[in-house]
Write a protein that holds these residues in place. Structure first.
Motif, PDB file in Angstrom:
ATOM      1  N   ALA A  40      30.539  10.168  15.447  1.00  0.00           N
ATOM      2  CA  ALA A  40      30.370   8.363  15.784  1.00  0.00           C
ATOM      3  C   ALA A  40      30.352   7.726  14.690  1.00  0.00           C
ATOM      4  O   ALA A  40      30.261   7.085  13.810  1.00  0.00           O
ATOM      5  CB  ALA A  40      31.467   7.744  16.594  1.00  0.00           C
ATOM      6  N   ALA A  41      28.765   7.972  15.061  1.00  0.00           N
ATOM      7  CA  ALA A  41      27.478   6.878  14.474  1.00  0.00           C
ATOM      8  C   ALA A  41      27.004   7.965  13.034  1.00  0.00           C
ATOM      9  O   ALA A  41      27.182   6.809  12.370  1.00  0.00           O
ATOM     10  CB  ALA A  41      26.504   7.849  14.778  1.00  0.00           C
ATOM     11  N   THR A  42      27.522   9.307  12.963  1.00  0.00           N
ATOM     12  CA  THR A  42      27.303   9.170  11.417  1.00  0.00           C
ATOM     13  C   THR A  42      28.868   9.131  10.436  1.00  0.00           C
ATOM     14  O   THR A  42      28.814   8.467   9.784  1.00  0.00           O
ATOM     15  CB  THR A  42      27.605  10.978  11.804  1.00  0.00           C
ATOM     16  OG1 THR A  42      26.293  11.583  11.767  1.00  0.00           O
ATOM     17  CG2 THR A  42      27.516  11.395  10.184  1.00  0.00           C
ATOM     18  N   SER A  43      29.743   8.911  11.243  1.00  0.00           N
ATOM     19  CA  SER A  43      31.210   8.399  10.621  1.00  0.00           C
ATOM     20  C   SER A  43      30.931   7.349  10.222  1.00  0.00           C
ATOM     21  O   SER A  43      31.877   6.766   9.569  1.00  0.00           O
ATOM     22  CB  SER A  43      32.501   8.951  11.243  1.00  0.00           C
ATOM     23  OG  SER A  43      33.011   9.916  11.682  1.00  0.00           O
ATOM     24  N   ALA A  44      30.137   6.006  11.061  1.00  0.00           N
ATOM     25  CA  ALA A  44      30.197   4.926  10.639  1.00  0.00           C
ATOM     26  C   ALA A  44      29.273   4.482   9.429  1.00  0.00           C
ATOM     27  O   ALA A  44      29.684   4.385   8.430  1.00  0.00           O
ATOM     28  CB  ALA A  44      29.350   3.842  12.060  1.00  0.00           C
ATOM     29  N   LEU A  45      28.189   5.744   9.113  1.00  0.00           N
ATOM     30  CA  LEU A  45      27.147   5.567   8.332  1.00  0.00           C
ATOM     31  C   LEU A  45      27.948   6.052   7.329  1.00  0.00           C
ATOM     32  O   LEU A  45      28.296   5.694   5.918  1.00  0.00           O
ATOM     33  CB  LEU A  45      25.903   6.681   8.124  1.00  0.00           C
ATOM     34  CG  LEU A  45      25.234   5.920   9.242  1.00  0.00           C
ATOM     35  CD1 LEU A  45      24.247   6.878   9.643  1.00  0.00           C
ATOM     36  CD2 LEU A  45      24.268   4.974   9.087  1.00  0.00           C
ATOM     37  N   PHE A  58      24.097  11.966  -0.541  1.00  0.00           N
ATOM     38  CA  PHE A  58      22.726  12.872  -0.620  1.00  0.00           C
ATOM     39  C   PHE A  58      21.917  12.377   0.208  1.00  0.00           C
ATOM     40  O   PHE A  58      21.720  11.265   0.233  1.00  0.00           O
ATOM     41  CB  PHE A  58      23.228  11.505  -2.198  1.00  0.00           C
ATOM     42  CG  PHE A  58      23.785  13.218  -3.443  1.00  0.00           C
ATOM     43  CD1 PHE A  58      23.398  14.487  -4.427  1.00  0.00           C
ATOM     44  CD2 PHE A  58      24.728  12.501  -4.158  1.00  0.00           C
ATOM     45  CE1 PHE A  58      23.897  14.585  -5.214  1.00  0.00           C
ATOM     46  CE2 PHE A  58      25.103  12.593  -4.985  1.00  0.00           C
ATOM     47  CZ  PHE A  58      24.564  13.879  -5.773  1.00  0.00           C
ATOM     48  N   PHE A  59      21.069  12.844   0.582  1.00  0.00           N
ATOM     49  CA  PHE A  59      20.184  12.397   1.648  1.00  0.00           C
ATOM     50  C   PHE A  59      18.727  13.442   1.206  1.00  0.00           C
ATOM     51  O   PHE A  59      18.894  14.565   1.056  1.00  0.00           O
ATOM     52  CB  PHE A  59      20.337  12.287   3.046  1.00  0.00           C
ATOM     53  CG  PHE A  59      20.679  13.565   3.505  1.00  0.00           C
ATOM     54  CD1 PHE A  59      20.457  13.854   4.640  1.00  0.00           C
ATOM     55  CD2 PHE A  59      21.612  15.315   3.095  1.00  0.00           C
ATOM     56  CE1 PHE A  59      19.829  15.956   5.072  1.00  0.00           C
ATOM     57  CE2 PHE A  59      21.969  16.197   3.509  1.00  0.00           C
ATOM     58  CZ  PHE A  59      21.140  16.403   4.723  1.00  0.00           C
ATOM     59  N   ARG A  60      17.812  12.772   1.740  1.00  0.00           N
ATOM     60  CA  ARG A  60      16.433  12.866   1.987  1.00  0.00           C
ATOM     61  C   ARG A  60      16.189  12.627   2.968  1.00  0.00           C
ATOM     62  O   ARG A  60      15.748  11.947   3.641  1.00  0.00           O
ATOM     63  CB  ARG A  60      15.570  12.585   1.161  1.00  0.00           C
ATOM     64  CG  ARG A  60      14.577  13.637   0.970  1.00  0.00           C
ATOM     65  CD  ARG A  60      13.849  12.894  -0.854  1.00  0.00           C
ATOM     66  NE  ARG A  60      12.337  13.349   0.097  1.00  0.00           N
ATOM     67  CZ  ARG A  60      11.663  12.353  -1.239  1.00  0.00           C
ATOM     68  NH1 ARG A  60      11.666  11.551  -2.513  1.00  0.00           N
ATOM     69  NH2 ARG A  60       9.838  12.642  -1.293  1.00  0.00           N
ATOM     70  N   PRO A  61      15.590  13.850   4.001  1.00  0.00           N
ATOM     71  CA  PRO A  61      15.101  13.369   5.321  1.00  0.00           C
ATOM     72  C   PRO A  61      13.317  12.635   4.767  1.00  0.00           C
ATOM     73  O   PRO A  61      12.841  13.118   4.524  1.00  0.00           O
ATOM     74  CB  PRO A  61      15.169  14.836   5.835  1.00  0.00           C
ATOM     75  CG  PRO A  61      16.327  15.467   5.605  1.00  0.00           C
ATOM     76  CD  PRO A  61      15.973  15.395   3.656  1.00  0.00           C
ATOM     77  N   SER A  62      13.460  12.210   6.191  1.00  0.00           N
ATOM     78  CA  SER A  62      12.158  11.503   6.102  1.00  0.00           C
ATOM     79  C   SER A  62      11.396  12.514   6.037  1.00  0.00           C
ATOM     80  O   SER A  62      11.141  13.112   7.488  1.00  0.00           O
ATOM     81  CB  SER A  62      12.213  10.421   7.033  1.00  0.00           C
ATOM     82  OG  SER A  62      10.502   9.107   7.330  1.00  0.00           O
ATOM     83  N   LYS A  63       9.762  13.238   5.570  1.00  0.00           N
ATOM     84  CA  LYS A  63       8.675  13.775   5.874  1.00  0.00           C
ATOM     85  C   LYS A  63       7.659  13.383   5.085  1.00  0.00           C
ATOM     86  O   LYS A  63       7.157  12.238   3.582  1.00  0.00           O
ATOM     87  CB  LYS A  63       8.964  14.854   5.206  1.00  0.00           C
ATOM     88  CG  LYS A  63      10.294  15.686   5.656  1.00  0.00           C
ATOM     89  CD  LYS A  63      10.589  17.245   4.992  1.00  0.00           C
ATOM     90  CE  LYS A  63      11.339  18.314   5.880  1.00  0.00           C
ATOM     91  NZ  LYS A  63      11.903  18.924   5.284  1.00  0.00           N
ATOM     92  N   PHE A  64       6.068  13.029   5.601  1.00  0.00           N
ATOM     93  CA  PHE A  64       5.493  13.043   4.916  1.00  0.00           C
ATOM     94  C   PHE A  64       4.949  13.467   3.701  1.00  0.00           C
ATOM     95  O   PHE A  64       4.423  12.779   2.881  1.00  0.00           O
ATOM     96  CB  PHE A  64       4.061  12.783   6.176  1.00  0.00           C
ATOM     97  CG  PHE A  64       2.786  12.718   5.717  1.00  0.00           C
ATOM     98  CD1 PHE A  64       2.614  10.998   5.876  1.00  0.00           C
ATOM     99  CD2 PHE A  64       2.262  13.704   5.114  1.00  0.00           C
ATOM    100  CE1 PHE A  64       1.726  10.490   4.804  1.00  0.00           C
ATOM    101  CE2 PHE A  64       0.491  12.571   4.992  1.00  0.00           C
ATOM    102  CZ  PHE A  64       0.862  11.744   4.572  1.00  0.00           C
ATOM    103  N   ALA A 148      19.421  13.976  10.657  1.00  0.00           N
ATOM    104  CA  ALA A 148      18.150  13.051   9.907  1.00  0.00           C
ATOM    105  C   ALA A 148      18.210  12.319  10.340  1.00  0.00           C
ATOM    106  O   ALA A 148      17.694  11.065  10.220  1.00  0.00           O
ATOM    107  CB  ALA A 148      18.199  13.798   9.016  1.00  0.00           C
ATOM    108  N   ALA A 149      20.390  11.733  10.554  1.00  0.00           N
ATOM    109  CA  ALA A 149      20.809  10.415  10.377  1.00  0.00           C
ATOM    110  C   ALA A 149      19.687   9.430  11.521  1.00  0.00           C
ATOM    111  O   ALA A 149      19.485   8.077  10.692  1.00  0.00           O
ATOM    112  CB  ALA A 149      22.058  10.679  10.202  1.00  0.00           C
ATOM    113  N   PRO A 150      19.191   9.867  11.883  1.00  0.00           N
ATOM    114  CA  PRO A 150      18.386   8.160  12.838  1.00  0.00           C
ATOM    115  C   PRO A 150      17.350   7.381  11.628  1.00  0.00           C
ATOM    116  O   PRO A 150      16.666   6.584  12.618  1.00  0.00           O
ATOM    117  CB  PRO A 150      18.266   9.134  14.447  1.00  0.00           C
ATOM    118  CG  PRO A 150      19.116  10.036  14.440  1.00  0.00           C
ATOM    119  CD  PRO A 150      19.093  10.717  12.801  1.00  0.00           C
TER     120      PRO A 150
END
Length: 156
Positions: A40-45, A58-64, A148-150
């Motif tokens: 549901a959270a992903t559907s909201a995004l 298009f997404f890019r996970p958070s990485k150092f 990765a969404a959070p």
């Protein structure tokens, strides 16, 4: 050890084993209950694609590693959005074949066949290059986006 002490140890062992099994069952139930919440959270995004169009997330996970390097995703001469570490954006597109490019010192091209009413996921990443990072686009799926969404923010 006397007989009474052994009996007490056996009883305590059985009680602890039962408590551990109950804790595992509770954890499994909690995880199962959180899956619909995550969807549901992903559907909201993401939401549904516009009528008669497909959409690409298009997404890019958070990485150092490579966090300071961002890149622009283009279709032909049109800039669709910028991907930095921990960002995402959504492109609504007409059905058909599309080619998306990213480049710095090297160029990467991803071709997608988009159908109306469908949502596609593309993960961006940075690989080591000669002078700067080399951007890369690769097909992905909703599970990878959900993971990765959070830590993702909508790209500006």
């Amino acid at each position: 050890m006397n007989h009474a002490t052994r009996k007490l140890c056996l009883i305590l062992s059985l009680a602890l084993a039962g408590t551990a099994a109950h804790a595992q069952d509770a954890a499994a139930q909690t995880a199962a209950a959180s899956e619909p919440a995550a969807a549901a959270a992903t559907s909201a995004l993401v939401g549904a694609p516009p009528e008669g169009k497909g959409q690409i997330v298009f997404f890019r996970p958070s990485k150092f590693a490579g966090a300071a390097v961002g890149f622009v995703v283009r279709e032909g001469e049109t800039d669709l959005g910028k991907l930095r570490s921990g960002n995402y954006f959504i492109a609504a597109v007409e059905p058909g074949t599309h080619q998306y490019t990213v480049h710095s010192e090297a160029k990467d091209v991803l071709t997608l066949e988009v159908e109306a009413g469908e949502t596609y996921y593309v993960q961006g990443s940075i690989a080591m290059g000669f002078m700067v990072g080399r951007p890369n686009l690769s097909p992905s799926d909703q599970a990878a986006f959900d993971a990765a969404a959070p830590k993702l923010k909508l790209s500006k």
